[in-house]
Motif scaffolding. Sequence first.
Motif, mmCIF file in Angstrom:
data_model
loop_
_atom_site.group_PDB
_atom_site.id
_atom_site.type_symbol
_atom_site.label_atom_id
_atom_site.label_comp_id
_atom_site.label_asym_id
_atom_site.label_seq_id
_atom_site.Cartn_x
_atom_site.Cartn_y
_atom_site.Cartn_z
ATOM 1 N N ALA A 1 -9.563 -21.311 -13.855
ATOM 2 C CA ALA A 1 -10.038 -20.030 -13.326
ATOM 3 C C ALA A 1 -10.499 -19.130 -14.471
ATOM 4 C CB ALA A 1 -8.928 -19.354 -12.540
ATOM 5 N N ARG A 2 -11.691 -18.557 -14.321
ATOM 6 C CA ARG A 2 -12.206 -17.687 -15.386
ATOM 7 C C ARG A 2 -11.791 -16.228 -15.200
ATOM 8 N NH1 ARG A 2 -18.459 -18.331 -13.393
ATOM 9 N NH2 ARG A 2 -18.284 -17.161 -11.441
ATOM 10 N N ASP A 3 -11.310 -15.891 -13.979
ATOM 11 C CA ASP A 3 -10.837 -14.526 -13.725
ATOM 12 C C ASP A 3 -9.862 -14.583 -12.556
ATOM 13 O OD1 ASP A 3 -12.467 -14.887 -11.489
ATOM 14 O OD2 ASP A 3 -14.165 -13.893 -12.439
ATOM 15 N N ASP A 4 -9.373 -13.413 -12.168
ATOM 16 C CA ASP A 4 -8.415 -13.322 -11.058
ATOM 17 C C ASP A 4 -9.084 -13.001 -9.728
ATOM 18 O OD1 ASP A 4 -6.459 -13.817 -12.881
ATOM 19 O OD2 ASP A 4 -6.076 -11.690 -13.304
ATOM 20 N N LEU A 5 -10.389 -13.048 -9.700
ATOM 21 C CA LEU A 5 -11.095 -12.686 -8.475
ATOM 22 C C LEU A 5 -10.974 -13.824 -7.454
ATOM 23 C CD1 LEU A 5 -12.943 -10.596 -7.148
ATOM 24 C CD2 LEU A 5 -14.898 -11.848 -8.079
ATOM 25 N N VAL A 6 -10.684 -13.464 -6.203
ATOM 26 C CA VAL A 6 -10.564 -14.435 -5.123
ATOM 27 C C VAL A 6 -11.926 -14.596 -4.460
ATOM 28 C CG1 VAL A 6 -9.427 -15.004 -2.954
ATOM 29 C CG2 VAL A 6 -8.153 -13.822 -4.766
#
Length: 668
Positions: free
Chosen positions: A368-373
């Motif tokens: 995952a490159r970020d915490d965005l769903v």
Amino acid sequence: MSTSGLKAISPVPTAADFLDIVLSKTQRKTPTVIHKNFKISRIRNFYMRKVKFTQDSFDEKLSAILEEFPMLDDIHPFLSSLMNVLYDKNHYKLALGQLRTARHLIDQVAKDYVRLLKFGDSLYRCKQLKRAALGRMATIMRRQKDPLAYLEQVRQHISRLPNIDPTARTLLICGYPNVGKSSFINKVTRADVDVQPYAFTTKSLFVGHLDYRYMRWQVIDTPGILDHPLEDMNTIEMQSITALAHLKSCVLYFMDLSEQCGYSIEAQCKLYHSIKPLFANKPTMLVINKIDVTRLDDLSPENRALVEEIINSEGAMHVQVSCYTDEGVMELKNKACDALLEHRVDQKLKGNKINSILNRLHVAQPKARDDLVREPFIPEAIKERKKFDMNDPDRPRLEKDIEAEEGGPGVYNINLRKNYMLANPEWKMDVIPEIMDGKNVADFIDPDILEKLEALEREEEKLQAEGFYDSEEDMFDSDDEREAVEAKVSRQHKLVSQSGKKAMKNQAKLPRTVGLRTITELTSELTKAGLDPSRIQERAERLAKIAGAKRKRQREEEEAEMDVDEDKAAEDEDEWMDVDGEERPTPSKRAKANSGAVITKGKLPRTDRRLGGMRDEAQASKAIKLRDLSHRSRNMQAKAGESDRAIKTKMPKHLFAGKRKMGKTNRR
């Protein structure tokens, strides 16, 4: 190896046919004319050849039979056991062994009599030895009457067996007779197995095929099995036992709770327990059939306890189906195929080969490159679509409905424009012209064409302001630069001229009338156009004077050269005269003799171009001979035309008369 590989066996002839084939072949393929006044060595070889040829023919035929019939120890255990059940393994091996022994005996007989023929002292003795040898061979083959007849029956029965692949993904159906096994295979495959309301309708194995998850599966319908010891089972039941024992498959054990099959639930449960050892290491499914008559919940407590004992203790999956109403049929097929696939994967993971494969596999897991769903996106148009019933009158009209209304397949032509997304929906059916106002419409498709035109015009104005289109005199800063450019251009022109026709292929051609126009026509046309043709007339007169003087000078030079050549030819003739007065050929005569042609009167050429490229006179004379040979008339070759193959004799006697000899006959 599958049963399909056993169907390529050639027919086995009877003992009488075997003898007719071999002896007639010997008579046809070997010489038949012999006289007592021949040398004894020739007579011996004549009869030895007969005996050896007969032995080779028997050996060839018997070897073909022995090679085509499979060895039971070398094929798949299922096929070996099936042939043992159907044909009796001992009887089968005995028949092949007798043919193998017969082949050996025939070889020994031929060997013995060929040895005796080497010492034959007369035509009569050699002939009698040959008759004895062929007679003993025929006697040996007549004794093989029963093995040959038995093998032919085996071959015919094998050809009627279904194609069963022991290594394919298989669903195996078993159970008591008349419990609905054949009805199920007819439902899930295209097999057409006979279904009747009495026991043992199915007397052999039947195979059907289905597709599941883009893979081909085979479904095998086995004959019914009764609950009695293995040694008491007949051939029909043993086919089912053989399939259960040797095929890696998913077993579907069918039960009829309504007892319409004629056997009680208790007997069906006992049969399951008795053949349970054959289900080891195989996914098993308990199929409760005919639920349209009786379901599991409708049973008495005693019978229900017997069935649930199998379900709970054995861990077998159970499915309730009805082949009459199709209830649960597809569910059973899907569950059975999934269970077999899972079992096959588990077996491969437990094997040793998986380690070599896993070492070469790498499963990439994205990080995952970020915490965005990021939830899946479903367009609203898709969400609004609902499943509808085809019989619902309010359902939307499909393209299939429109096709049926407008003539059906082959008549209806779909309108692709109705789905165009345009600013104005009324434009969908407009006809798009190709040419409008004398201009190609395709040139104006680009919406930014006006902006691009303005940018091009601004660029041209900028180039003009910078002096890009000034005269050529201002293009070079110095004389050295001009000379370098001119040298480069001349070098390019030279390369183009040397490149041949290929480079000049696209050069513009001059019109045919370019040299046919006179000065008068040219001046009149220029005068009509309002131009002054005086300078052109002066230049044409000047060029005409120059050309006339040049032609006069050329004529004078040619006359002088002809005088010089005549004097030189006379000197050459004097030089070629021999001291004894014999005349040697002059160069002109030598050229005439070499070329075979008559040289016309007038100026002789310095060299004969027809002989150019030749190394010496011998090579030149050889070339002339080859040329004359190619010019020979067709009549010299006794041909009537270009297509004549000159077949002098239509039926040569050596090809159409006398006895046919050994060897191939395809030359005819």
